[in-house]
Each structure stands twice: as structure tokens, then as C-alpha cells.
Design a protein around this motif. Structure first.
Motif, PDB file in Angstrom:
ATOM      1  N   TYR A 220       0.866  -1.250   0.155  1.00  0.00           N
ATOM      2  CA  TYR A 220       0.088   0.115   0.005  1.00  0.00           C
ATOM      3  C   TYR A 220       0.954   1.276   0.103  1.00  0.00           C
ATOM      4  CZ  TYR A 220      -3.541  -3.315   1.637  1.00  0.00           C
ATOM      5  OH  TYR A 220      -4.316  -4.169   1.722  1.00  0.00           O
ATOM      6  N   CYS A 221       0.379   2.413  -0.559  1.00  0.00           N
ATOM      7  CA  CYS A 221       0.923   3.484  -0.520  1.00  0.00           C
ATOM      8  C   CYS A 221       0.226   4.326   0.180  1.00  0.00           C
ATOM      9  CB  CYS A 221       1.340   4.240  -2.079  1.00  0.00           C
ATOM     10  SG  CYS A 221      -0.223   4.832  -3.090  1.00  0.00           S
ATOM     11  N   ALA A 222       0.833   5.341   0.946  1.00  0.00           N
ATOM     12  CA  ALA A 222       0.191   6.307   1.829  1.00  0.00           C
ATOM     13  C   ALA A 222       0.907   7.757   1.858  1.00  0.00           C
ATOM     14  CB  ALA A 222       0.204   5.550   3.217  1.00  0.00           C
ATOM     15  N   ALA A 223      -0.012   8.649   2.366  1.00  0.00           N
ATOM     16  CA  ALA A 223       0.383  10.143   2.462  1.00  0.00           C
ATOM     17  C   ALA A 223       0.071  10.474   3.926  1.00  0.00           C
ATOM     18  CB  ALA A 223      -0.174  11.060   1.256  1.00  0.00           C
ATOM     19  N   ASP A 224       1.320  11.294   4.344  1.00  0.00           N
ATOM     20  CA  ASP A 224       1.074  11.919   5.424  1.00  0.00           C
ATOM     21  C   ASP A 224      -0.114  12.720   5.952  1.00  0.00           C
ATOM     22  OD1 ASP A 224       3.878  13.426   7.703  1.00  0.00           O
ATOM     23  OD2 ASP A 224       2.043  12.852   8.176  1.00  0.00           O
ATOM     24  N   LYS A 225      -0.612  12.787   7.034  1.00  0.00           N
ATOM     25  CA  LYS A 225      -1.762  13.296   7.619  1.00  0.00           C
ATOM     26  C   LYS A 225      -1.464  15.029   7.367  1.00  0.00           C
ATOM     27  CE  LYS A 225      -3.215  10.695  11.528  1.00  0.00           C
ATOM     28  NZ  LYS A 225      -3.494  10.618  12.650  1.00  0.00           N
ATOM     29  N   PHE A 226      -0.359  15.504   7.491  1.00  0.00           N
ATOM     30  CA  PHE A 226       0.054  16.786   7.257  1.00  0.00           C
ATOM     31  C   PHE A 226       1.291  17.206   6.319  1.00  0.00           C
ATOM     32  CE2 PHE A 226      -1.489  16.066  11.734  1.00  0.00           C
ATOM     33  CZ  PHE A 226      -2.784  16.899  11.547  1.00  0.00           C
ATOM     34  N   PRO A 227       1.166  18.371   5.600  1.00  0.00           N
ATOM     35  CA  PRO A 227       2.237  18.705   4.806  1.00  0.00           C
ATOM     36  C   PRO A 227       3.437  19.395   5.595  1.00  0.00           C
ATOM     37  CG  PRO A 227       0.863  20.630   4.911  1.00  0.00           C
ATOM     38  CD  PRO A 227       0.147  19.374   5.912  1.00  0.00           C
ATOM     39  N   ASP A 228       4.687  19.342   4.869  1.00  0.00           N
ATOM     40  CA  ASP A 228       5.784  19.903   5.476  1.00  0.00           C
ATOM     41  C   ASP A 228       6.462  19.372   6.661  1.00  0.00           C
ATOM     42  OD1 ASP A 228       4.293  23.155   4.191  1.00  0.00           O
ATOM     43  OD2 ASP A 228       5.861  21.734   2.922  1.00  0.00           O
ATOM     44  N   ARG A 229       6.429  18.075   6.897  1.00  0.00           N
ATOM     45  CA  ARG A 229       7.110  17.732   7.897  1.00  0.00           C
ATOM     46  C   ARG A 229       7.711  16.256   7.904  1.00  0.00           C
ATOM     47  NH1 ARG A 229       2.783  14.621  12.294  1.00  0.00           N
ATOM     48  NH2 ARG A 229       1.932  13.127  10.824  1.00  0.00           N
ATOM     49  N   TRP A 230       8.587  15.857   8.611  1.00  0.00           N
ATOM     50  CA  TRP A 230       9.165  14.526   8.568  1.00  0.00           C
ATOM     51  C   TRP A 230       9.194  14.423   9.951  1.00  0.00           C
ATOM     52  CZ3 TRP A 230      10.418  11.108   5.407  1.00  0.00           C
ATOM     53  CH2 TRP A 230      11.522  10.154   5.664  1.00  0.00           C
ATOM     54  N   LEU A 231       8.082  13.689  10.542  1.00  0.00           N
ATOM     55  CA  LEU A 231       7.879  13.281  11.881  1.00  0.00           C
ATOM     56  C   LEU A 231       6.946  12.147  11.940  1.00  0.00           C
ATOM     57  CD1 LEU A 231       7.866  14.212  15.017  1.00  0.00           C
ATOM     58  CD2 LEU A 231       5.723  15.150  14.502  1.00  0.00           C
ATOM     59  N   GLY A 232       7.733  10.885  12.349  1.00  0.00           N
ATOM     60  CA  GLY A 232       7.226   9.618  12.680  1.00  0.00           C
ATOM     61  C   GLY A 232       6.898   9.022  11.296  1.00  0.00           C
ATOM     62  N   PRO A 233       7.857   9.027  10.435  1.00  0.00           N
ATOM     63  CA  PRO A 233       7.478   8.493   9.067  1.00  0.00           C
ATOM     64  C   PRO A 233       7.452   7.038   9.117  1.00  0.00           C
ATOM     65  CG  PRO A 233       9.792   9.155   9.296  1.00  0.00           C
ATOM     66  CD  PRO A 233       8.964   9.720  10.219  1.00  0.00           C
ATOM     67  N   THR A 234       7.689   6.334   9.914  1.00  0.00           N
ATOM     68  CA  THR A 234       7.865   4.901  10.017  1.00  0.00           C
ATOM     69  C   THR A 234       6.523   4.354  10.663  1.00  0.00           C
ATOM     70  OG1 THR A 234       8.814   4.354  12.235  1.00  0.00           O
ATOM     71  CG2 THR A 234      10.038   4.790  10.040  1.00  0.00           C
ATOM     72  N   GLU A 235       5.613   5.194  11.291  1.00  0.00           N
ATOM     73  CA  GLU A 235       4.203   5.082  12.050  1.00  0.00           C
ATOM     74  C   GLU A 235       3.099   5.012  11.076  1.00  0.00           C
ATOM     75  OE1 GLU A 235       6.741   4.379  14.709  1.00  0.00           O
ATOM     76  OE2 GLU A 235       4.816   3.985  15.281  1.00  0.00           O
ATOM     77  N   LEU A 236       2.400   4.043  11.166  1.00  0.00           N
ATOM     78  CA  LEU A 236       1.179   3.974  10.446  1.00  0.00           C
ATOM     79  C   LEU A 236       0.267   4.882  10.914  1.00  0.00           C
ATOM     80  CD1 LEU A 236      -0.633   0.722   9.548  1.00  0.00           C
ATOM     81  CD2 LEU A 236      -1.972   2.577  10.495  1.00  0.00           C
ATOM     82  N   ARG A 237       0.175   5.449  12.017  1.00  0.00           N
ATOM     83  CA  ARG A 237      -0.969   6.254  12.519  1.00  0.00           C
ATOM     84  C   ARG A 237      -0.647   7.635  12.075  1.00  0.00           C
ATOM     85  NH1 ARG A 237       2.543   5.348  17.113  1.00  0.00           N
ATOM     86  NH2 ARG A 237       3.572   7.352  17.733  1.00  0.00           N
ATOM     87  N   GLU A 238       0.257   8.057  11.570  1.00  0.00           N
ATOM     88  CA  GLU A 238       0.875   9.388  10.783  1.00  0.00           C
ATOM     89  C   GLU A 238       0.292   9.598   9.635  1.00  0.00           C
ATOM     90  OE1 GLU A 238       2.454  10.224  14.487  1.00  0.00           O
ATOM     91  OE2 GLU A 238       1.861  11.549  12.803  1.00  0.00           O
ATOM     92  N   TYR A 239      -0.090   8.491   8.898  1.00  0.00           N
ATOM     93  CA  TYR A 239      -0.733   8.378   7.406  1.00  0.00           C
ATOM     94  C   TYR A 239      -2.226   8.523   7.502  1.00  0.00           C
ATOM     95  CZ  TYR A 239       3.890   7.607   6.382  1.00  0.00           C
ATOM     96  OH  TYR A 239       5.625   7.674   6.153  1.00  0.00           O
ATOM     97  N   ASP A 240      -2.913   9.037   6.406  1.00  0.00           N
ATOM     98  CA  ASP A 240      -4.153   8.990   6.580  1.00  0.00           C
ATOM     99  C   ASP A 240      -4.929   9.071   4.962  1.00  0.00           C
ATOM    100  OD1 ASP A 240      -5.337  12.668   7.105  1.00  0.00           O
ATOM    101  OD2 ASP A 240      -4.035  11.769   5.639  1.00  0.00           O
TER     102      ASP A 240
END
Length: 127
Positions: A95-115
């Protein structure tokens, strides 16, 4: 709403290669961290790789380091996963996924950070 679509999966022999693609529509993800996750039968969805909005930062799961390469082309609103030296243990839906918020590099390995998520593409590695 934004949509992500993965393609490029298939059946390959151990030691072979595949290149997965993820294409976004509905809105641009050029300012968002994006990642790849995978899920095998009976397993939880797990992190594979992530890449920052500029492509300057990447992170990989230990199990794929040295074999997989993540990249992106913001002009095409696309992301890729080059998978080399595939092993039977790599068999999963990717699966591909995109972060919840732009312009950050925070918790990129964490599933919960993607929506935002794609529908998944099956990768099967024989023997």
C-alpha cells in the motif's frame, strides 16, 4: 477527496525485481511525506519505506534495506518502490500512503501518521 492508486505488483521468482508505482489524484501530495506499507496474510500492516516531500530524506525497514529503493516525482504526483532481490518473505499486499500533514518529517515509520491510502497491489514471490 484525494485518491492514491498503486500498480506494478505481480508474481516473480525469488531474486527477481519489481517496480511499484503510486499515483495520486484529487490533490497534490508534493509537500507531503509519503510511504509504503505491506500486509501479509495473518499479519498486521507494517512499514516498508518512506520519503520526504523533497526526496532528500528516506527511511527503510531493516528487512528491506539494501534491496528496496523509494523515490518520488512530484511533477507527476507519483511515488515508486524499486524492489530488488525479492524474497518469499516479501509476499504481501503493498500500500502507498500520504502523511496527514504537509511539510514535516515526523514519525514517518508510524502507520498512525498517515491518513490517505491506496487500494493495494499484490506482490507474490515464489519459492
Amino acid at each position: 477527496q484525494a485518491q492514491l492508486v498503486e500498480f506494478g505488483g505481480g508474481l516473480v521468482q525469488a531474486g527477481g525485481s519489481l517496480r511499484l508505482s503510486c499515483v495520486a489524484s484529487g490533490r497534490t501530495f508534493s509537500s507531503y511525506t509519503m510511504g509504503w506499507f505491506r500486509q501479509a496474510p495473518g499479519k498486521e500492516r507494517e512499514f516498508v519505506a518512506a520519503i520526504s516531500w523533497r526526496g532528500g530524506s528516506t527511511v527503510y525497514a531493516d528487512s528491506v534495506k539494501g534491496r528496496f529503493t523509494i523515490s518520488r516525482d512530484n511533477a507527476k504526483n507519483s511515488m515508486y518502490l524499486q524492489m530488488n532481490n525479492l524474497k518469499a518473505e516479501d509476499t504481501a499486499v503493498y500500500y502507498c500512503a500520504a502523511d496527514k500533514f504537509p511539510d514535516r518529517w515526523l514519525g514517518p515509520t508510524e502507520l498512525r501518521e498517515y491518513d490517505s491510502w491506496g487500494q493495494g497491489t499484490q506482490v507474490t514471490v515464489s519459492s
